[in-house]
Motif scaffolding. Structure first.
Motif, PDB file in Angstrom:
ATOM      1  N   UNK A  27      -0.422   1.124  -0.600  1.00  0.00           N
ATOM      2  CA  UNK A  27       0.805   1.210   0.199  1.00  0.00           C
ATOM      3  C   UNK A  27       1.725   2.256  -0.422  1.00  0.00           C
ATOM      4  N   UNK A  28       2.211   3.164   0.406  1.00  0.00           N
ATOM      5  CA  UNK A  28       3.081   4.216  -0.085  1.00  0.00           C
ATOM      6  C   UNK A  28       4.150   4.509   0.966  1.00  0.00           C
ATOM      7  N   UNK A  29       5.299   4.972   0.528  1.00  0.00           N
ATOM      8  CA  UNK A  29       6.358   5.332   1.478  1.00  0.00           C
ATOM      9  C   UNK A  29       6.071   6.709   2.075  1.00  0.00           C
ATOM     10  N   UNK A  30       6.629   6.926   3.247  1.00  0.00           N
ATOM     11  CA  UNK A  30       6.490   8.227   3.884  1.00  0.00           C
ATOM     12  C   UNK A  30       6.997   9.326   2.941  1.00  0.00           C
ATOM     13  N   UNK A  31       6.245  10.418   2.894  1.00  0.00           N
ATOM     14  CA  UNK A  31       6.567  11.510   1.989  1.00  0.00           C
ATOM     15  C   UNK A  31       5.869  11.402   0.645  1.00  0.00           C
TER      16      UNK A  31
ATOM     17  N   UNK B  17     -17.556   1.582   2.404  1.00  0.00           N
ATOM     18  CA  UNK B  17     -16.979   0.424   3.091  1.00  0.00           C
ATOM     19  C   UNK B  17     -15.534   0.675   3.528  1.00  0.00           C
ATOM     20  N   UNK B  18     -14.916   1.695   2.977  1.00  0.00           N
ATOM     21  CA  UNK B  18     -13.559   2.036   3.389  1.00  0.00           C
ATOM     22  C   UNK B  18     -12.501   1.524   2.431  1.00  0.00           C
ATOM     23  N   UNK B  19     -11.360   2.211   2.440  1.00  0.00           N
ATOM     24  CA  UNK B  19     -10.207   1.800   1.654  1.00  0.00           C
ATOM     25  C   UNK B  19      -8.959   1.956   2.528  1.00  0.00           C
ATOM     26  N   UNK B  20      -8.081   0.952   2.449  1.00  0.00           N
ATOM     27  CA  UNK B  20      -6.907   0.923   3.320  1.00  0.00           C
ATOM     28  C   UNK B  20      -5.792   1.800   2.758  1.00  0.00           C
ATOM     29  N   UNK B  21      -5.242   2.638   3.617  1.00  0.00           N
ATOM     30  CA  UNK B  21      -4.053   3.424   3.288  1.00  0.00           C
ATOM     31  C   UNK B  21      -2.960   3.035   4.274  1.00  0.00           C
ATOM     32  N   UNK B  22      -1.826   2.596   3.743  1.00  0.00           N
ATOM     33  CA  UNK B  22      -0.700   2.208   4.588  1.00  0.00           C
ATOM     34  C   UNK B  22       0.521   3.014   4.164  1.00  0.00           C
ATOM     35  N   UNK B  23       1.112   3.712   5.122  1.00  0.00           N
ATOM     36  CA  UNK B  23       2.286   4.529   4.866  1.00  0.00           C
ATOM     37  C   UNK B  23       3.467   3.916   5.614  1.00  0.00           C
ATOM     38  N   UNK B  24       4.469   3.488   4.865  1.00  0.00           N
ATOM     39  CA  UNK B  24       5.628   2.858   5.482  1.00  0.00           C
ATOM     40  C   UNK B  24       6.706   3.893   5.770  1.00  0.00           C
ATOM     41  N   UNK B  25       7.460   3.645   6.829  1.00  0.00           N
ATOM     42  CA  UNK B  25       8.504   4.605   7.232  1.00  0.00           C
ATOM     43  C   UNK B  25       9.831   4.290   6.565  1.00  0.00           C
TER      44      UNK B  25
END
Length: 126
Positions: A11-15, A118-126
């Motif tokens: 999980x990472x913030x936008x930018x 199998x994949x890894x999840x990337x989530x970018x929060x605004x």
């Protein structure tokens, strides 16, 4: 047989930035072209980037050009995807895939690739 394992999602913030890594086991994939794909919720899987066996040629989806960089380290048997200036629309499960190098005219079709992680999840929060 090549087994691929992705790591580095989160999980990472936008930018912000993340670095994904694709590691091969079973046999080396130094003679393989390697690509990253992603699948966002409710959307089709899409091509992100690819690198040839030599590492000398790379390909990118237009939306990630200038922000993402694909690279490979043959000594470590890994292919990385450095993702900078992340946007919420980059949120997806990211997959690496490989195929024996065949000097293809187009590296973007998912059907080209024989081996998948199998994949890894990337989530970018605004």
């Amino acid at each position: 047989q090549v087994k691929l394992v992705e790591s580095g999602g989160g999980l990472v913030q936008a930018g912000g930035s993340l670095r994904l890594s694709c590691a091969a086991s079973g046999r080396a994939f130094s003679d393989h072209a390697v690509a990253w794909f992603r699948r966002a919720p409710g959307k089709e899987r899409e091509f992100v980037a690819a690198i040839t066996w030599s590492g000398k040629t790379t390909y990118y989806q237009d939306s990630v050009k200038g922000r993402f960089t694909i690279s490979r380290d043959k000594a470590k048997n890994t292919v990385d995807l450095q993702m900078n200036s992340l946007k919420p629309e980059d949120t997806a499960v990211y997959y690496c895939a490989s195929v024996f190098e065949g000097y293809y005219s187009d590296y973007s079709p998912a059907s080209l690739y024989d081996y998948w992680g199998q994949g890894t999840q990337v989530t970018v929060s605004s």
